[in-house]
Design a protein around this motif. Structure first.
Motif, PDB file in Angstrom:
ATOM      1  N   TYR A   1       0.839  -1.192   0.000  1.00 21.12           N
ATOM      2  CA  TYR A   1       0.000   0.000   0.000  1.00 21.12           C
ATOM      3  C   TYR A   1       0.873   1.239   0.000  1.00 21.12           C
ATOM      4  O   TYR A   1       1.786   1.367   0.825  1.00 21.12           O
ATOM      5  CB  TYR A   1      -0.926   0.009   1.213  1.00 21.12           C
ATOM      6  N   VAL A   2       0.591   2.154  -0.925  1.00 21.18           N
ATOM      7  CA  VAL A   2       1.345   3.394  -1.064  1.00 21.18           C
ATOM      8  C   VAL A   2       0.370   4.556  -0.929  1.00 21.18           C
ATOM      9  O   VAL A   2      -0.661   4.602  -1.612  1.00 21.18           O
ATOM     10  CB  VAL A   2       2.074   3.448  -2.426  1.00 21.18           C
TER      11      VAL A   2
ATOM     12  N   LYS B   1      -5.249   9.242  -1.063  1.00 21.13           N
ATOM     13  CA  LYS B   1      -5.808   7.988  -1.536  1.00 21.13           C
ATOM     14  C   LYS B   1      -4.731   6.904  -1.492  1.00 21.13           C
ATOM     15  O   LYS B   1      -3.578   7.150  -1.847  1.00 21.13           O
ATOM     16  CB  LYS B   1      -6.334   8.136  -2.963  1.00 21.13           C
ATOM     17  N   ASP B   2      -5.116   5.725  -1.075  1.00 23.94           N
ATOM     18  CA  ASP B   2      -4.193   4.600  -1.010  1.00 23.94           C
ATOM     19  C   ASP B   2      -4.157   3.877  -2.352  1.00 23.94           C
ATOM     20  O   ASP B   2      -5.186   3.711  -3.008  1.00 23.94           O
ATOM     21  CB  ASP B   2      -4.597   3.610   0.085  1.00 23.94           C
TER      22      ASP B   2
END
Length: 298
Positions: free
Chosen positions: A206-207, A213-214
């Motif tokens: 996950y960034v 927003k992921d």
């Protein structure tokens, strides 16, 4: 009575559902058998005298390949062509045979049985999963993706090795012991005349973006094991036949150890020669006696 009639109806419904479930399972198995056409198996076993670390490496490869089969240790090192009979008895067309010499050196035979070809490698830099303890983790039985660098498309013998590895390490589609998804990559790199093996997990990371927003990205996390294959030769047949390729840069471990011992002998002989030269130089350059040595003595 009405109670017994209701009970009989429930039992009939349960029987009907059970029969339908069994029919669905049979249809599903029939569909799987119709798709399971590549029925190759890989036989993985070793010779006697293998060390504990090399045995753990062999077990790691067995865990990575759902289509692998096992066999007891092989005794006749001078009769490797008998491996074809063992592979035929086990219904295997691919073989990974670990040969141990002097309880120090480990060789790997990778080949097609019984027609060939067969490649022989010297294994170095062995690191098992238990030693590495990486954070990567994959499900046992999942099918791998095979990754080869561009060097395998440059030389004829590398193209042949790529074809052999593709058949030995690739899990057939719809294999009964495999899971129906892919979550790791088996990578082969050709660097410095050797083949480097790595195993990576395909994971989601996950960034967080600036807007809050992921976003998920695919990353590779190493799992293990690690080892390096030094090509020695390729035979035309199954563990026999004429050599179709020989590595001119390969140095056997026995010769390497012999050269290392000789280099230590040179160190000792060079030190003794330097001592003799220093003594000879001191004998030639002798200072004359000083006339004032006994001047102040009583």
């Amino acid at each position: 009575t009405f109670a017994s009639m209701g009970k009989r109806k429930r039992e009939d419904n349960t029987t009907t559902v059970t029969v339908e479930a069994e029919e669905d399972d049979e249809r599903r198995l029939a569909r799987i058998r119709s798709r399971y056409r590549n029925k190759q198996h890989t036989l993985i076993f070793s010779s006697r005298g293998i060390s504990y670390r090399n045995r753990h490496l062999m077990n790691d490869l067995r865990d990575l390949l759902p289509h692998a089969k096992t066999e007891v240790k092989f005794d006749a090192k001078d009769k490797l062509y008998e491996i074809n009979e063992i592979a035929d008895y086990k219904n295997c067309t691919n073989v990974l045979f670990f040969e141990s010499r002097k309880r120090k050196d480990l060789y790997l035979w990778v080949g097609k049985s019984p027609t060939g070809p067969t490649a022989k490698f010297h294994i170095t830099n062995v690191h098992t999963m238990d030693e590495l303890k990486f954070t990567g983790n994959t499900l046992k039985g999942s099918r791998p993706i095979l990754s080869f660098d561009s060097s395998f498309d440059t030389e004829p013998h590398l193209k042949l090795l790529k074809d052999i590895f593709s058949q030995v390490f690739a899990t057939p589609n719809m294999h009964p012991k495999s899971k129906p998804f892919i979550d790791h990559v088996l990578s082969f790199y050709f660097v410095d005349g050797r083949i480097w093996f790595r195993n990576y997990q395909i994971a989601d990371e996950y960034v967080k973006e600036k807007q809050g927003k992921d976003k998920t990205e695919l990353v590779l996390i190493e799992v293990g094991p690690r080892f390096v294959l030094n090509p020695i030769k390729i035979l035309s047949g199954g563990f026999s036949g004429a050599p179709i390729y020989e590595n001119p840069n390969f140095v056997s471990p026995n010769l390497a150890r012999s050269l290392q011992r000789k280099s230590k002998n040179h160190v000792y002989s060079n030190r003794k020669a330097a001592e003799a030269e220093r003594d000879a130089r001191a004998a030639v350059n002798v200072l004359p006696p000083d006339e004032l040595d006994g001047l102040f003595k009583d």
